[in-house]
Motif scaffolding. Structure first.
Motif, short mmCIF file in Angstrom:
data_model
loop_
_atom_site.label_atom_id
_atom_site.label_comp_id
_atom_site.label_asym_id
_atom_site.label_seq_id
_atom_site.Cartn_x
_atom_site.Cartn_y
_atom_site.Cartn_z
N GLY A 142 5.35 -8.48 -0.29
CA GLY A 142 6.71 -8.17 0.12
C GLY A 142 6.78 -6.78 0.73
N ASP A 143 7.89 -6.47 1.38
CA ASP A 143 8.05 -5.14 1.99
C ASP A 143 8.12 -4.05 0.92
OD1 ASP A 143 10.62 -6.80 1.90
OD2 ASP A 143 11.43 -4.76 1.89
N ALA A 144 8.54 -4.40 -0.29
CA ALA A 144 8.57 -3.40 -1.36
C ALA A 144 7.19 -3.25 -2.00
CB ALA A 144 9.60 -3.77 -2.41
N ALA A 145 6.51 -4.37 -2.18
CA ALA A 145 5.16 -4.31 -2.76
C ALA A 145 4.26 -3.43 -1.91
CB ALA A 145 4.58 -5.72 -2.85
N ALA A 146 4.49 -3.46 -0.60
CA ALA A 146 3.67 -2.66 0.33
C ALA A 146 3.76 -1.17 0.02
CB ALA A 146 4.13 -2.92 1.76
N GLU A 147 4.77 -0.77 -0.74
CA GLU A 147 4.95 0.65 -1.03
C GLU A 147 4.13 1.12 -2.24
OE1 GLU A 147 9.20 0.67 -1.48
OE2 GLU A 147 9.49 0.08 0.61
N GLU A 148 3.51 0.19 -2.93
CA GLU A 148 2.75 0.57 -4.13
C GLU A 148 1.47 1.33 -3.75
OE1 GLU A 148 3.93 0.40 -6.98
OE2 GLU A 148 5.39 -1.23 -6.99
N ASP A 149 1.16 2.36 -4.52
CA ASP A 149 0.00 3.20 -4.19
C ASP A 149 -1.31 2.40 -4.13
OD1 ASP A 149 0.08 2.73 -6.91
OD2 ASP A 149 -0.31 4.80 -7.53
N TYR A 150 -1.47 1.46 -5.07
CA TYR A 150 -2.73 0.70 -5.11
C TYR A 150 -2.87 -0.22 -3.89
CZ TYR A 150 0.73 -1.89 -7.94
OH TYR A 150 1.88 -2.47 -8.41
N ALA A 154 -6.10 0.33 -1.27
CA ALA A 154 -6.95 -0.85 -1.03
C ALA A 154 -6.99 -1.20 0.46
CB ALA A 154 -6.42 -2.03 -1.84
N LEU A 155 -5.88 -1.01 1.16
CA LEU A 155 -5.89 -1.30 2.60
C LEU A 155 -6.93 -0.46 3.32
CD1 LEU A 155 -2.11 -1.48 3.69
CD2 LEU A 155 -3.76 -3.36 3.61
N GLY A 156 -7.04 0.79 2.90
CA GLY A 156 -8.03 1.68 3.50
C GLY A 156 -9.45 1.15 3.33
N ASP A 187 6.92 2.73 8.54
CA ASP A 187 6.74 1.29 8.73
C ASP A 187 5.32 0.87 8.40
OD1 ASP A 187 9.32 0.58 9.71
OD2 ASP A 187 8.83 1.68 11.56
N MET A 188 5.18 -0.36 7.89
CA MET A 188 3.86 -0.82 7.45
C MET A 188 2.87 -1.02 8.59
SD MET A 188 2.87 -0.77 4.50
CE MET A 188 1.37 -1.71 4.29
N HIS A 189 3.36 -1.43 9.77
CA HIS A 189 2.38 -1.62 10.86
C HIS A 189 1.80 -0.27 11.30
CE1 HIS A 189 6.12 -0.79 12.96
NE2 HIS A 189 5.44 -0.54 14.06
N ASP A 190 2.60 0.82 11.16
CA ASP A 190 2.08 2.15 11.47
C ASP A 190 1.05 2.58 10.41
OD1 ASP A 190 3.59 2.58 13.75
OD2 ASP A 190 5.29 3.40 12.62
N VAL A 191 1.33 2.23 9.16
CA VAL A 191 0.39 2.56 8.09
C VAL A 191 -0.95 1.88 8.36
CG1 VAL A 191 -0.12 2.24 5.63
CG2 VAL A 191 2.16 2.95 6.34
N ARG A 193 -2.17 0.92 11.17
CA ARG A 193 -2.85 1.59 12.30
C ARG A 193 -3.45 2.93 11.89
NH1 ARG A 193 1.31 0.31 17.30
NH2 ARG A 193 1.21 -1.93 17.02
N SER A 194 -2.76 3.63 10.98
CA SER A 194 -3.31 4.92 10.54
C SER A 194 -4.61 4.71 9.76
CB SER A 194 -2.28 5.67 9.70
OG SER A 194 -2.18 5.11 8.41
N PHE A 195 -4.76 3.52 9.21
CA PHE A 195 -6.03 3.16 8.54
C PHE A 195 -7.03 2.56 9.53
CE2 PHE A 195 -3.74 2.92 4.29
CZ PHE A 195 -4.48 3.94 3.70
N LYS A 196 -6.71 2.62 10.81
CA LYS A 196 -7.59 2.15 11.88
C LYS A 196 -7.79 0.64 11.87
CE LYS A 196 -10.40 6.33 12.67
NZ LYS A 196 -9.45 7.28 12.17
N MET A 197 -6.75 -0.08 11.46
CA MET A 197 -6.81 -1.54 11.63
C MET A 197 -5.65 -1.96 12.53
SD MET A 197 -5.37 -3.44 8.23
CE MET A 197 -5.99 -2.47 6.88
N LYS A 198 -5.72 -3.18 13.03
CA LYS A 198 -4.63 -3.65 13.87
C LYS A 198 -3.38 -3.83 13.02
CE LYS A 198 -6.84 -5.87 17.75
NZ LYS A 198 -8.21 -5.35 17.62
#
Ligand SMILES: Cc1ncc(C[n+]2csc(CCOP(=O)(O)OP(=O)(O)O)c2C)c(N)n1
Ligand SMILES: [Mg+2]
Length: 280
Positions: A142-150, A154-156, A187-191, A193-198
């Motif tokens: 969810g858009d809120a779950a995306a805010e969790e530190d873990y 993990a995305l990185g 925004d999550m799509h920017d996050v 990209r900052s991790f160098k993924m599409k």
């Protein structure tokens, strides 16, 4: 709009999800379902489109990690309808041994892993499963779950290891009742990209989602898909009856053929539910 086979197939899957959720809604109101339930009505075009692309088009059977709002994910990816009804009614033979309930739908048949109730944990767990197995993996959050530190850490890792994971943010703009603009200024799509993924921001129009098919499971990618939750966060109620409804929109666009298909699918779902309710 030119209607093609893809539109019809996606509609059929979405119609299954919508008609199923309407029956769940009724069963909660009639107190046949007594456990907390998270309805995915309004958001079903995300999983319907993705499953049509992944299952029918790419012919891939990915590992599936979803969150609590997961009925449509299960149904779209081929989960057994009767087992889900049994799970929700607490009758023996449910997909999660009748012990998981609405939020933790689990299915060996479709490789879907039940959620543990802590929002966002499916992200590091799903990434770990992909890291060890290297199997194509789809992770919903969810858009809120995306805010969790873990989730973010993990995305990185998924990006660093170039894992074949499709991350889907089902962005209904809400954490229970709190809108995104109150919770964050990023925004999550920017996050991603900052991790160098599409990373892309789009809406749940099936034609929009289809555009990204070429990248599915080739490398990690995050799609933040904007959608609308038709029903309450939990239970059976409606917050805003005027909210945009993708399913109705697509049904109208397709026209008569969609109406006939929807009627047929509704009839089938009604019959299946009736049979299970009689067992109570
Ligand atoms: C770690 C954790 N914090 C808080 C909660 C309580 N909680 C359950 S669902 C939810 C909101 C989830 O929002 P989102 O991830 O956007 O999913 P949605 O319900 O919108 O589908 C919250 C805060 C929880 N389950 N887990
Ligand atoms: Mg949300």
């Amino acid at each position: 709009m030119k209607i093609n086979k893809f539109d019809i197939e996606t509609f059929k899957i979405a119609s299954l999800c919508r008609n199923f959720e309407i029956k769940v809604f009724e069963a909660i109101r009639n107190k046949k379902i007594k456990i907390p339930v998270y309805l995915s009505g309004g958001q079903e075009y995300i999983s319907a489109t993705l499953s049509n692309i992944i299952k029918n088009n790419l012919k891939i059977k990915p590992l599936i990690f979803a969150q609590h709002r997961c009925h449509s994910t299960y149904l779209s990816f081929g989960g057994d309808k009767i087992k889900l009804i049994k799970e929700l009614l607490g009758i023996k033979g449910g997909c999660t041994n009748s012990m998981g309930g609405s939020a933790s739908i689990h299915s060996k048949e479709i490789n879907m892993f039940g959620h543990d109730g802590h929002m966002g944990t499916q992200v590091p767990i799903g990434i770990g499963a992909c890291f060890t197995s290297k199997k194509p993996t789809i992770i919903f959050m969810g858009d809120a779950a995306a805010e969790e530190d873990y989730v973010l850490g993990a995305l990185g890792w998924a990006s660093t290891k170039k894992l074949p994971i499709l991350f889907i943010v089902e962005d209904n703009n809400l954490s229970i009742l709190t809108e995104k603009k109150i919770r964050r200024n990023w925004d999550m799509h920017d996050v991603a990209r900052s991790f160098k993924m599409k990373g892309y921001n789009l809406n749940d129009n099936p034609k929009e989602i289809f555009k990204y098919k070429k990248y599915f499971f080739k490398e990690p990618m995050l799609l933040n898909i904007n959608t609308n939750r038709l029903f309450w966060h939990s239970g059976a109620g409606i917050d805003d009856p005027k909210i945009f409804d993708r399913f109705k929109n697509e049904k109208n666009k397709i026209g008569k053929k969609a109406k006939i298909l929807d009627e047929k699918i509704k009839k089938n779902i009604d019959e299946i539910w009736k049979k299970q309710l009689e067992k109570l």
